[in-house]
Every structure is written in structure tokens, then in C-alpha cells.
Design a protein around this motif. Sequence first.
Motif, PDB file in Angstrom:
ATOM      1  N   ALA A 232       5.871  10.617  -7.804  1.00 45.10           N
ATOM      2  CA  ALA A 232       5.243   9.341  -8.247  1.00 45.10           C
ATOM      3  C   ALA A 232       6.281   8.703  -9.230  1.00 45.10           C
ATOM      4  CB  ALA A 232       4.004   9.823  -9.259  1.00 45.10           C
TER       5      ALA A 232
ATOM      6  N   LEU B 196       4.703   1.829 -10.448  1.00 45.50           N
ATOM      7  CA  LEU B 196       4.712   1.227  -9.177  1.00 45.50           C
ATOM      8  C   LEU B 196       5.875   0.109  -8.627  1.00 45.50           C
ATOM      9  CD1 LEU B 196       2.567   0.883  -6.987  1.00 45.50           C
ATOM     10  CD2 LEU B 196       1.383  -0.742  -8.409  1.00 45.50           C
TER      11      LEU B 196
ATOM     12  N   HIS C 158      -1.279   7.738  -2.737  1.00 45.11           N
ATOM     13  CA  HIS C 158      -2.080   7.129  -3.610  1.00 45.11           C
ATOM     14  C   HIS C 158      -1.385   5.974  -4.533  1.00 45.11           C
ATOM     15  CE1 HIS C 158      -4.148  10.775  -2.512  1.00 45.11           C
ATOM     16  NE2 HIS C 158      -3.422  11.428  -3.386  1.00 45.11           N
TER      17      HIS C 158
ATOM     18  N   ALA D  41      -1.685   3.236  -5.752  1.00 48.74           N
ATOM     19  CA  ALA D  41      -2.129   2.678  -6.992  1.00 48.74           C
ATOM     20  C   ALA D  41      -1.581   3.221  -8.281  1.00 48.74           C
ATOM     21  CB  ALA D  41      -3.755   2.467  -7.161  1.00 48.74           C
ATOM     22  N   ASN D  42      -1.328   4.457  -8.014  1.00 47.34           N
ATOM     23  CA  ASN D  42      -0.634   5.452  -9.375  1.00 47.34           C
ATOM     24  C   ASN D  42       0.686   5.622  -9.078  1.00 47.34           C
ATOM     25  OD1 ASN D  42      -3.680   6.776  -8.912  1.00 47.34           O
ATOM     26  ND2 ASN D  42      -3.307   5.973 -10.758  1.00 47.34           N
TER      27      ASN D  42
ATOM     28  N   ASN E  93       2.087   7.397  -6.579  1.00 47.60           N
ATOM     29  CA  ASN E  93       2.062   8.687  -6.239  1.00 47.60           C
ATOM     30  C   ASN E  93       2.050   8.815  -4.614  1.00 47.60           C
ATOM     31  OD1 ASN E  93      -0.364  11.501  -6.934  1.00 47.60           O
ATOM     32  ND2 ASN E  93       1.627  11.452  -6.095  1.00 47.60           N
TER      33      ASN E  93
END
Lengths: 467, 467
Positions: free
Chosen positions: A343, A346, A372, A374-375, A377
Amino acid sequence: MSLPDRARDELAALFPPERRRLDKAGTWPYAYDNSRREAAPDAVVFPLDLDEIVALVRWANAHRIPLTPRGLGSNTTGASVPVAGGVVVSLERLARIVEFRPQDRFLVAQAGVPNRRVQDIAATAGLLWPPDPTSAAYATVGGNLATHASGPHAARYGASRRYVLGLTAVSGEGAVLRTGTRTEKNAVGYDLTDLLVGSEGTLAIIVEATLALVPRPAARAVLRATYSDVARAVDAVLRLRALAHGPAVCELLDRASLGLVAPGLEPPVPAGSGALLLVDVEEDPRLLETVTALHEQALAGPGLLDLRRALDGAEREALWAARRALSPALRRLASGKINEDVAVPLSRLPELVAFLEDLAASTGLRIVSFGHVANGNLHVNILHDEADPGERARAEETARLLFDRVLTLEGTLSGEHGVGLAKAPFVPWQIDAPTRAAMAALKAALDPAGILNPGKILGAPAAPRPA
Amino acid sequence: MSLPDRARDELAALFPPERRRLDKAGTWPYAYDNSRREAAPDAVVFPLDLDEIVALVRWANAHRIPLTPRGLGSNTTGASVPVAGGVVVSLERLARIVEFRPQDRFLVAQAGVPNRRVQDIAATAGLLWPPDPTSAAYATVGGNLATHASGPHAARYGASRRYVLGLTAVSGEGAVLRTGTRTEKNAVGYDLTDLLVGSEGTLAIIVEATLALVPRPAARAVLRATYSDVARAVDAVLRLRALAHGPAVCELLDRASLGLVAPGLEPPVPAGSGALLLVDVEEDPRLLETVTALHEQALAGPGLLDLRRALDGAEREALWAARRALSPALRRLASGKINEDVAVPLSRLPELVAFLEDLAASTGLRIVSFGHVANGNLHVNILHDEADPGERARAEETARLLFDRVLTLEGTLSGEHGVGLAKAPFVPWQIDAPTRAAMAALKAALDPAGILNPGKILGAPAAPRPA
């Protein structure tokens, strides 16, 4: 290695024959987990309650015998592989829902309850437990928390640690720790709950957890947006995140992933699509239309090639089926797959994806990423021919280059899978020596003999870092 | 007590004259905090950077001299009162915003930055840091996190711990700990961040924090609902909490509080009102009307006597002014006030309030309660005549009865103020001996000489518990 006779006799006195396994055939299914690593334990036991676990830990502490706690083994890092031998503590029979208090929005579950059962029970009162790893159907609550696994809904709700109010756990000396409270706010004492979550059974064995629940929105819309490239898709995610009510789920497929699923998508994605976003809006039915329209506005922008709203349940299911088909599809493409879950903040994600495209070009390896977004990740899959030692080595070197770059981009080596054995040699790249020493001191405080899941997270020799 | 000569000389070499105070007149303002307790330190120092703090801690560790970290002293529990003497470490000059990354939704602040400054800067990018204690204008980020203070917005966002991604802190041996990440998800290593938050400077001195921000909704509506009694008001809160988008803020005033503010409310509340809810809806302007209407539906139900929506900013401000006027009003009513901030699971709150009404009747003391009801967090004020020793003793006994009942109701002694000195004798009521022993072991691991804020949280003799 095997258990000394006296220790073995004592263990046999603690667990009746039907709840202990001491022979190779019986212990073998507990030698490996979803990491595909393996190491045979000397014994497996199946405790039924807290007292049995306390007695077991005291026994192990007295004899200096390693204990490896285990839910149902769905972790991907080897966290439940008993590399030091000793005893696997299978928590699968501690599978009782102890209490469900919908008005107070908590549920008390024993460690061996599958995540999905928590969801099913919570749903009867219109509630949700946000952690939703892909393995939710069989992953246990204890394993879920021990690894700090999350899943797609973290886009809206954040990571799993937020949804645990307290734990009952047994330290390496056999002390019963009762952490946290049944209230949503607490400012009394040290936060042992969050310390134990994500500690992969190295500090204490989680026996029971008080889980915080949230309202489950009753209506859902699914949006599919394709962009010319990942940077444009990330710009759209930044706009989505500025909404007061952002997406419940927001998944990115990179160009390579899109190439795999595109043939199955209906309507087809436009030629030249370089990234796809799959967005779930979950809302009160009376808000769904307005909130979905706000999401559509946010998704629109430079680089958008196509934006669709799934109008019925079948279309929604088809979109998600395409996303879920990715992992199995990768297994068919190559015999070997290194699957990482890095991660980054962003804004750094486009740099990471560009780096991966360069790496794929320079190594000749196929690299497929989705996750994912939005995080920040990203699940990065480095495909290779397992039978070709040179290619295998190249894939491993590629993973090292990925880790190195992720840290340069202010990221973390794992967003949700954890460290286990797989990432232990890389922990020193991310966490500096004084901070690791503090972590080791905490470990020694709760597990002085070092019997709890040895070899995981800390203590592995550092991998050489690329220059 | 004073510093040994050699230690004093070494300290003087570490801090120039304008950043150290060794005389009584200079140190006295650092003897007390908002708890109204006091104890004179031997010295106060004002470090400017991490290196100075490391040098200070090493000096203190070598000489076994207590260090009490301090923001601006707004805590209410004596957490920053130097009861063991030694040196107060004022972090007020570490007041730099190190980095602001709106796209990545984080802000890095030094410990001495006031909460309000974080809010002001975040607001320039449409963002919010959810912790909002009443003292936000001057409370520092470091103190906010050390005490785990939250505030009204926890109704929507949860407690403060969620909004910290990482810390730079100095352990009791002078090790620099760099905890957490710059990502919203992380599964690498033990969660030192959450362990240090709420530890009141007893495990490490927080020097810098990476704060997680959220979108700041642009529109707001305020609702005022009065009920026949607290039980009916709590029923309404349970309905509010079932909304997919519940209230940003949800404050309860009990009958006694309502009696104090009612004369100033316009329009007046109906006769016989026994509880008031003050609800903030914070939304995207395009959703505000619908969401507010959903809140109004949820607030309607048995026992509702009156429901109003503040139609303009002046009305909103008048309602909130009434709420804010409560604390000062209490100071005028009585010379003494014991102010607790207990929390219970929401369904148990009516029992707690009924118990308090009985206590007020049986003791003859005025007890006024209000607070963050969505989280079951109630501020209980036990008024008394400070000059009357008998009444003072009765008030203290009443607080003990309150604590005892709160724990019977599955609650916590503090939702957000922390333990400090004030609640240390009651910690053994809430946290059992094995769990306290584990906390003490963690403390010893990070602060072996016990120099960091001695006397706080752990180690006080237990108060006798009512039979």
C-alpha cells in the motif's frame, strides 16, 4: 524434532485423545496454510475453552515448547506454519457466538467463529462487521484479527482494528488478558486490544473478541468506469474520496488485469482502456439515487472512456464476478505467482503502477495488479514459471525491487496480509532498528520464553536491499 | 526535593537559559493543570527538536529523574502534574506543521501544535481532523493524543485513535520510535501507535504525529428534540444510530441540565421535558435536506414532546451556546464540582441516569449530566460546597458509587478524559490484576527506569470498592 516424553505425557493428560494429534498423519494437515509453505508440528491440539488454553500455555512455557495458534489457515504469509515445531493450537472448535447485542452494536465471538457467520448474524439486525477478506466464508475471527486482514469495505470503513472493542487473550506466560471495553470510547489504561490485533499470535493467543458493528445500508448500486490509464483513474478516486459519503468499495484493475477480464465484460470496455474502477455505493434506499449521481459526477473527468451503472442485480453480479475471477485466472496463466499486497499513499499510486509496467517490460515477467485503490492498497501478482529456476529467481528479485520502491513511495509492505514468514526478512527495510527493538521488548514482556509463534514478524535476518 | 548538583549542571548544558527554568517562580506555572491539582517540578525545559528530547531523556534515565511531558495543561485528570518532582517537559515550542498532504489526507504536526490550528489548515482543503475536545482552541495535538481525548464528533467518526497514522516518540531509554505508516492500512509489525495514544506520556514522549483527515461536509443542520425522559431520548438515539448516515454530533442534556439551560432557549421547551437531544447533521449540501428529514423521522417516537430544526445560523448558534454555557453555569451554582466522563453501552444509559437521579435524591447533592450520548459517554457533574468538608466527602463517595455502578453496567470510568492521577485509584476496579500486570510489563519494557510520568494510570493503591 519431537516432544520429550514427559512433556508429551503431560500434554496427553491435558487433552483427551479425540482432541489431540501426535502422529504424522494426524498433524500433517496442520503443517501448511494458504502460503503453500509447510513445516510439520509435533502435535496439534483442539482446545474447547479458555481454561484449556491457559493450561496448555503454562505447559508450553514450562517446557519451552513453541505454540502456533491457528484459525483455519487461510492466511497467505505462513503465519500459521509451525516453523519451529512444537504444538499447533487449532482454535477451530472455539466457535461459539457468546453474545449478540444489536442495540449496543457489538457481538462477542470466540476465536474460531468464521467471519461469514458473524456477518450472517449481524445482518439479522441490519448490521455489518466491516472486515471482509476474500476468505471470509472460512477465515476465522481470530485469524482475521491476528493478521489484521481487512478487505474491500475498508474503502468506507477503514481497517479491521477499528472494529474490535476488546479481547480475551492468553499471554506467553498463561495470563488471561481482558482488554478493552464494551463501549465505543475508552480512555482507561493502555490499548492492549490494538497491540494484539495484527500481532499474528506472537504476543498472546486471542480466545474471544468483542466486535464493533455498524449499520448495514439496505440499497446498493455498482458503477464501472474505464480510463485511459491508472493516473486518470486515481484522479477520479481522489475526487470520490472528497465526497462526504464516499464509496463503500472502490477497486482498481490495471491494464494487465483489465486485459484478463475484458473478454467477459458486457457491455465491452472501449479499446484503449488502461484502467477500470469498480465502485459500490451502499446507501439508505432513500439516498441511493442522489449519492450514486454524486459518485458519477466524481468519476467523470479527463481520461474517462466509459461509465456504466449496473441497472439490476444480474449486471452487478456479472461485474463482480469478473473481479473475483481474476485470482483463479492468474493460476491458469502461470504455474508460479508471487502475490503481494503493498500500500502507498494514494497520490503515489500512479508512480507505483508505472514502475511495475517498466519492471514487467525489463524482466519479461507478466505483472498483474488490482486492489483496494481507495486506501492505496494494491495486490501485485508477479507471474512466472515455477519449474524454471531462473525465472523463479527473477520473480523473487522483482518482488524485492517492488518492496524497495514501495518504501521509497512512503508505503507499507503489507496493507492487510501481514508479515508471517514471507515478509519477515523485509521488515527491517520498513521499520528501523530502534523501533524493532521496542517491538522485541514488548514481545519479551508478554512472552518471556518466546514460545508464541516463533519466527514470525520479528527476528528474521534482513534481506539484502537493492542498491 | 531538588536536582542533584551534577544533574543540574548537565541539564543546564543541554538547554540554554531562556529555555530552562530552575527557580520556583519560573516553574510554578507548570505545577498544575486543569485538574486543579498541583505539585512543583524541580525544573521546566522547552525543547525545540527531537534531538534535544533524546538528550534530555538519556540524561533523566541516567540520573533516574522523573520527566512529565506537557502540552498546554488543559487535561482534567492531573496527567501533567509532576507529582514525583523532576522535570516538566513542555512541548509548547514544538509547534510546527511539518507537512500537509491533502490528497493523501494526512497532516504531520509536532506535538505542541494546537488542535485548532490543525483544523484551520485542514479546512483550507475541505478536510477535518475529527478529534474536537472543548479545549481544542489551546489543547495540543500531543496532549490530545496522550490522553486520548475525543469530543462531540466521535458520534460520527469514532474516537481519536482512529485518526493517527503514525508517531515519532522517544522511549524512556531515549530511543526514537517511528511508529505506523503514511498509509490508511498497514499490517507490518506491532501497533505501537495505538499503544502510545492514551498512554499519557508514561511509555514514550510523543514528539510528532501523522494525523489522518476526513472530508469536511459543507452543510449543516441542527435539530433540537425534547422528550419526557432520558429513556425515551435514548430510544431515539438508537433509531438515529440505525441510519446509514447518522448524526455528526448527538448530545444529550438530562433533566437537571435542561433545567439550567431552559430559561435561555427560544422557542421554549414544553413543560415536563425530561431530556433534550441536540443533533448536528453535517452533509453534502445536495444531501442535507433528505438526510435531515431522515433524522427527524428517527427522532420522532414515543415520548417526543417537541422537535425543531434551526432554520438559520443564528438559531443554530443559540442552541449550541446553550449547550456550551452548561459548564460555566455549573461553576456559578456551586463552589465544588466533581466532573466525570464515564461511558456505558448505549442500552444501559437509562439505567445509569435513573441511578444518578436516585443518588441525587438520597444524598441531597445536585447532579447534572450531559454528554456525547451516541457513544454512551456521559459527563456527570456532582456539585457540592467545597468549603463544607462533610459535603465534599459525600460528593466523593457519590463519585465512587457512580464508578461502581458504571462498571456494573459494562461501562468504562473514562470515555475521553483519561486516568491521570484522578482515576488511578479506580483503575483496579475496571482492569483486572493479570491485565494490569501485562500493562506494567509493557511500561517496564519501554521505560525500564520508570522515569516517564510516574504516578499516572498504573500503580496507585486501589480505592476501597463499595460493598
